[in-house]
Design an enzyme around this catalytic site. Structure first.
Site, PDB file in Angstrom:
ATOM      1  N   GLY A 165     -33.997  55.178  27.654  1.00 20.81           N
ATOM      2  CA  GLY A 165     -33.496  53.849  27.403  1.00 20.81           C
ATOM      3  C   GLY A 165     -32.707  53.404  28.664  1.00 20.81           C
ATOM      4  N   ASP A 195     -23.875  55.648  20.332  1.00 17.65           N
ATOM      5  CA  ASP A 195     -24.092  55.153  18.723  1.00 17.65           C
ATOM      6  C   ASP A 195     -23.033  56.036  18.139  1.00 17.65           C
ATOM      7  OD1 ASP A 195     -24.955  54.702  16.405  1.00 17.65           O
ATOM      8  OD2 ASP A 195     -26.697  53.702  17.026  1.00 17.65           O
ATOM      9  N   LYS A 200     -21.448  50.889  20.334  1.00 13.06           N
ATOM     10  CA  LYS A 200     -21.467  50.582  19.006  1.00 13.06           C
ATOM     11  C   LYS A 200     -20.071  51.442  18.328  1.00 13.06           C
ATOM     12  CE  LYS A 200     -26.013  49.384  17.377  1.00 13.06           C
ATOM     13  NZ  LYS A 200     -27.128  49.964  16.726  1.00 13.06           N
ATOM     14  N   PHE A 242     -29.431  46.527  15.041  1.00  8.60           N
ATOM     15  CA  PHE A 242     -30.718  47.389  15.633  1.00  8.60           C
ATOM     16  C   PHE A 242     -31.067  46.487  16.829  1.00  8.60           C
ATOM     17  CE2 PHE A 242     -34.240  49.576  16.712  1.00  8.60           C
ATOM     18  CZ  PHE A 242     -34.098  50.801  16.388  1.00  8.60           C
ATOM     19  N   VAL A 243     -30.648  46.822  17.997  1.00  6.81           N
ATOM     20  CA  VAL A 243     -31.054  46.207  18.987  1.00  6.81           C
ATOM     21  C   VAL A 243     -32.096  46.863  20.015  1.00  6.81           C
ATOM     22  CG1 VAL A 243     -28.864  44.853  19.337  1.00  6.81           C
ATOM     23  CG2 VAL A 243     -29.228  47.114  20.415  1.00  6.81           C
TER      24      VAL A 243
HETATM   25  C1  PRP Z   1     -30.576  56.787  22.438  1.00  6.18           C
HETATM   26  C2  PRP Z   1     -29.609  56.529  23.464  1.00  6.18           C
HETATM   27  C3  PRP Z   1     -28.782  57.649  23.589  1.00  6.18           C
HETATM   28  C4  PRP Z   1     -28.528  57.885  22.099  1.00  6.18           C
HETATM   29  C5  PRP Z   1     -27.411  57.670  21.703  1.00  6.18           C
HETATM   30  O1  PRP Z   1     -31.713  57.620  22.728  1.00  6.18           O
HETATM   31  O2  PRP Z   1     -30.476  56.280  24.807  1.00  6.18           O
HETATM   32  O3  PRP Z   1     -29.181  58.883  24.211  1.00  6.18           O
HETATM   33  O4  PRP Z   1     -29.629  57.272  21.374  1.00  6.18           O
HETATM   34  O5  PRP Z   1     -27.331  57.813  20.164  1.00  6.18           O
HETATM   35  P1  PRP Z   1     -25.914  58.729  19.713  1.00  6.18           P
HETATM   36  O6  PRP Z   1     -24.803  57.968  20.283  1.00  6.18           O
HETATM   37  O7  PRP Z   1     -26.078  58.379  18.140  1.00  6.18           O
HETATM   38  O8  PRP Z   1     -26.281  59.954  19.975  1.00  6.18           O
HETATM   39  P2  PRP Z   1     -33.011  57.639  21.935  1.00  6.18           P
HETATM   40  O9  PRP Z   1     -32.815  59.096  21.104  1.00  6.18           O
HETATM   41  O10 PRP Z   1     -33.082  56.299  21.178  1.00  6.18           O
HETATM   42  O11 PRP Z   1     -34.199  57.920  23.156  1.00  6.18           O
HETATM   43  P3  PRP Z   1     -34.651  56.852  24.287  1.00  6.18           P
HETATM   44  O12 PRP Z   1     -33.354  56.813  25.217  1.00  6.18           O
HETATM   45  O13 PRP Z   1     -35.683  57.678  24.793  1.00  6.18           O
HETATM   46  O14 PRP Z   1     -34.958  55.528  23.755  1.00  6.18           O
END
Ligand code: PRP
Length: 193
Positions: A55, A114, A142, A163-164
């Site tokens: 991300g 998050d 968030k 959800f963005v």
């Molecule tokens: C997302 C983001 C963080 C995590 C945050 O990664 O990049 O690493 O979720 O969530 P949390 O605070 O609830 O732990 P994701 O698992 O969606 O993978 P990506 O970065 O490959 O999209």
């Protein structure tokens, strides 16, 4: 030389977006501000940026372009155990750092915090390698979703619990290339949060 390529197809169908939360111009401006602050705070040091795939890819690329300091770059791929819609708090290191961070100033770059569980687990892991310092820079936060407190020194935008997607953030691996950050229409995201 003329560019005879076809115009890029829309990354996302317009009817899938409920609203644009942050435009590419707003993001660009904030990323530049963050870079100025980070440059100031790390002046005279030789920090290592560690971004978390996937991300944070677009964010770190733009941040690096704005930074004037001598920042080095590394990345990790992590995967959280759990249902797929909620982070569980245990992260599996899928790809580890190439760099030795012992005694280094480390700045972890994330796209979004998050629940805070991913970063908490990641920081616990990184601290085992005794960096000189470790700070967090996240584009989005968030706060209302937090399950554990995470001390984020640099935050681009605090956002409400929607959800963005876009600018690196995905829904089922789609929409990462959208230049804005947008809220998806509810039927698409039902059951995701
Ligand atoms: C997302 C983001 C963080 C995590 C945050 O990664 O990049 O690493 O979720 O969530 P949390 O605070 O609830 O732990 P994701 O698992 O969606 O993978 P990506 O970065 O490959 O999209």
């Amino acid at each position: 030389m003329t560019d005879d390529r076809q115009p890029k197809a829309p990354v996302m169908p317009a009817d899938a977006i409920e609203t644009v939360m942050l435009t590419s111009a707003q993001i660009r401006e904030r990323v530049a501000e963050l870079a100025r602050t980070i440059d100031h705070d790390y002046e005279g040091r030789d920090p290592l940026l560690i971004f978390v795939m996937k991300g944070a890819l677009l964010f770190v690329a733009d941040l690096m372009r704005e930074l004037r300091g001598n920042f080095r770059l590394d990345f990790m791929i992590v995967s959280s155990y759990g249902s797929g819609t909620e982070t569980s708090g245990s992260v599996r290191i899928v790809a580890d750092l190439k760099s030795d961070i012992h005694g280094q100033d480390v700045l972890v770059v994330e796209d979004i915090v998050d629940s805070g569980l991913t970063l908490t687990a990641l920081l616990d892991y990184l601290r085992l390698h005794s960096p000189a310092s470790i700070e967090i820079c996240t584009l989005l936060s968030k706060p209302s979703r937090r399950r554990v407190e995470v001390d984020c020194r640099y935050v681009g935008f605090e956002i409400e619990d929607r959800f963005v997607v876009g600018y690196g953030l995905d829904f089922d691996e789609r929409y990462r290339g959208l230049p804005d950050i947008a809220v998806l229409k509810t039927p698409l995201t039902a059951g995701m949060e």
